[in-house]
Write a protein that holds these residues in place. Structure first.
Motif, short mmCIF file in Angstrom:
data_model
loop_
_atom_site.label_atom_id
_atom_site.label_comp_id
_atom_site.label_asym_id
_atom_site.label_seq_id
_atom_site.Cartn_x
_atom_site.Cartn_y
_atom_site.Cartn_z
N LEU A 50 70.41 5.41 43.41
CA LEU A 50 70.92 6.78 43.51
C LEU A 50 72.31 6.83 44.13
N LEU A 51 72.69 5.75 44.82
CA LEU A 51 74.03 5.64 45.40
C LEU A 51 74.95 4.82 44.50
N GLY A 52 74.39 4.28 43.40
CA GLY A 52 75.17 3.41 42.54
C GLY A 52 75.11 1.96 42.96
N TYR A 53 74.15 1.60 43.81
CA TYR A 53 73.99 0.23 44.27
C TYR A 53 72.83 -0.47 43.56
N ALA A 54 72.93 -1.79 43.47
CA ALA A 54 71.82 -2.62 43.02
C ALA A 54 71.81 -3.87 43.89
N ALA A 55 70.63 -4.41 44.14
CA ALA A 55 70.51 -5.61 44.97
C ALA A 55 71.18 -6.79 44.29
N ASP A 71 78.29 12.83 37.70
CA ASP A 71 77.49 11.63 37.48
C ASP A 71 78.15 10.46 38.19
N ILE A 72 77.57 10.02 39.30
CA ILE A 72 78.22 8.96 40.07
C ILE A 72 78.16 7.61 39.35
N LEU A 73 77.21 7.44 38.44
CA LEU A 73 77.12 6.17 37.72
C LEU A 73 78.19 6.07 36.63
N ALA A 74 78.77 7.19 36.25
CA ALA A 74 79.82 7.19 35.22
C ALA A 74 81.21 6.98 35.82
N LEU A 75 81.31 6.98 37.15
CA LEU A 75 82.60 6.80 37.81
C LEU A 75 82.98 5.33 37.88
N SER A 76 84.26 5.05 37.98
CA SER A 76 84.71 3.70 38.27
C SER A 76 84.26 3.33 39.68
N GLU A 77 84.27 2.05 39.98
CA GLU A 77 83.82 1.62 41.31
C GLU A 77 84.69 2.23 42.40
N ALA A 78 85.99 2.29 42.17
CA ALA A 78 86.89 2.87 43.17
C ALA A 78 86.61 4.35 43.36
N ALA A 79 86.43 5.06 42.26
CA ALA A 79 86.15 6.49 42.34
C ALA A 79 84.80 6.75 42.99
N ARG A 80 83.84 5.88 42.71
CA ARG A 80 82.52 6.03 43.30
C ARG A 80 82.58 5.86 44.80
N ARG A 81 83.32 4.89 45.27
CA ARG A 81 83.46 4.69 46.72
C ARG A 81 84.09 5.91 47.37
#
Length: 221
Positions: A50-55, A71-81
């Motif tokens: 739900l935060l866009g993380y995976a183990a 949609d946080i999963l559709a964001l780039s990694e930088a944008a998500r952070r």
């Protein structure tokens, strides 16, 4: 769009084994979704996704996590952070892990309020901290704010961790088995507190637990 909508969420291992499949739900502001299951059932995997993380060794292979229309999963990694700080907060199983043992409680509560794009004045931050500590039933006097994590009980640590998670007004609060180390009575009290806090602050909350008894008893308190 308010609230949280999760659709088709899937997490796989690098060998393509699915460990979470077709997960979907919606949460309205002020409500708590209780995600209950036995150890190894994938609860924490879903919570972190739900935060866009995976183990390590896993990845999010499909789905969407829409928080207030984004949609946080559709964001780039930088944008998500960048966006994650405003959209979602996470409370881990061990509150002590999330707290810096070298900083006072007061500093840890105010640091995210007085920095960044939406920084507040010190007076505004102090008022916000006092309000949140009152909401989680902790004192807000100078003496308490000057304490270090090592000077607090387990229950107090958990409440401080919760206060830090919500002080920045996130839209989604994810609590990953936050009461495992506490006694049964305190677990029920914390879950009841989360419910009241979610309603008061209009948070969408996901509460992960393996203890069906505690979840059921909190509804009767």
């Amino acid at each position: 769009m308010s609230g949280v909508a999760v659709s088709g969420l899937e997490v796989r291992l690098r060998d393509e084994t699915r460990i979470a499949h077709e997960i979907g739900f919606t949460i309205q502001p002020g409500k708590v979704l209780e995600l209950v299951g036995e150890s190894g059932s994938g609860k924490s995997t879903i919570a972190k996704a739900l935060l866009g993380y995976a183990a390590p060794g896993a990845y999010i292979s499909a789905g969407s996590v829409v928080i207030c229309g984004e949609d946080i999963l559709a964001l780039s990694e930088a944008a998500r952070r960048s966006r994650r700080r405003r959209l979602v907060s996470y409370v881990p199983q061990d509150a002590g892990i999330s707290l810096n043992p070298c900083l006072t409680i007061g500093l840890q509560l105010t640091e995210r309020l007085v920095t960044g794009e939406h920084a507040q004045s010190k007076a505004e931050a102090a008022g916000r901290v006092a309000s949140i500590l009152d909401a989680v039933r902790l004192p807000s006097d100078r003496g308490f704010l000057a304490r270090y994590p090592s000077e607090l009980s387990g229950g107090q640590l958990q409440r401080v961790g919760l206060a830090i998670a919500v002080v920045g007004r996130p839209k989604l609060l994810v609590l990953d088995e936050p009461t495992t180390a506490l006694d049964t009575g305190t677990r029920s009290e914390v879950l009841k507190l989360v419910s009241g806090l979610s309603e008061e602050l209009q948070l969408c909350s996901v509460y992960v637990s393996h203890d069906l008894g505690v979840v059921a008893s909190s509804r009767r308190m």
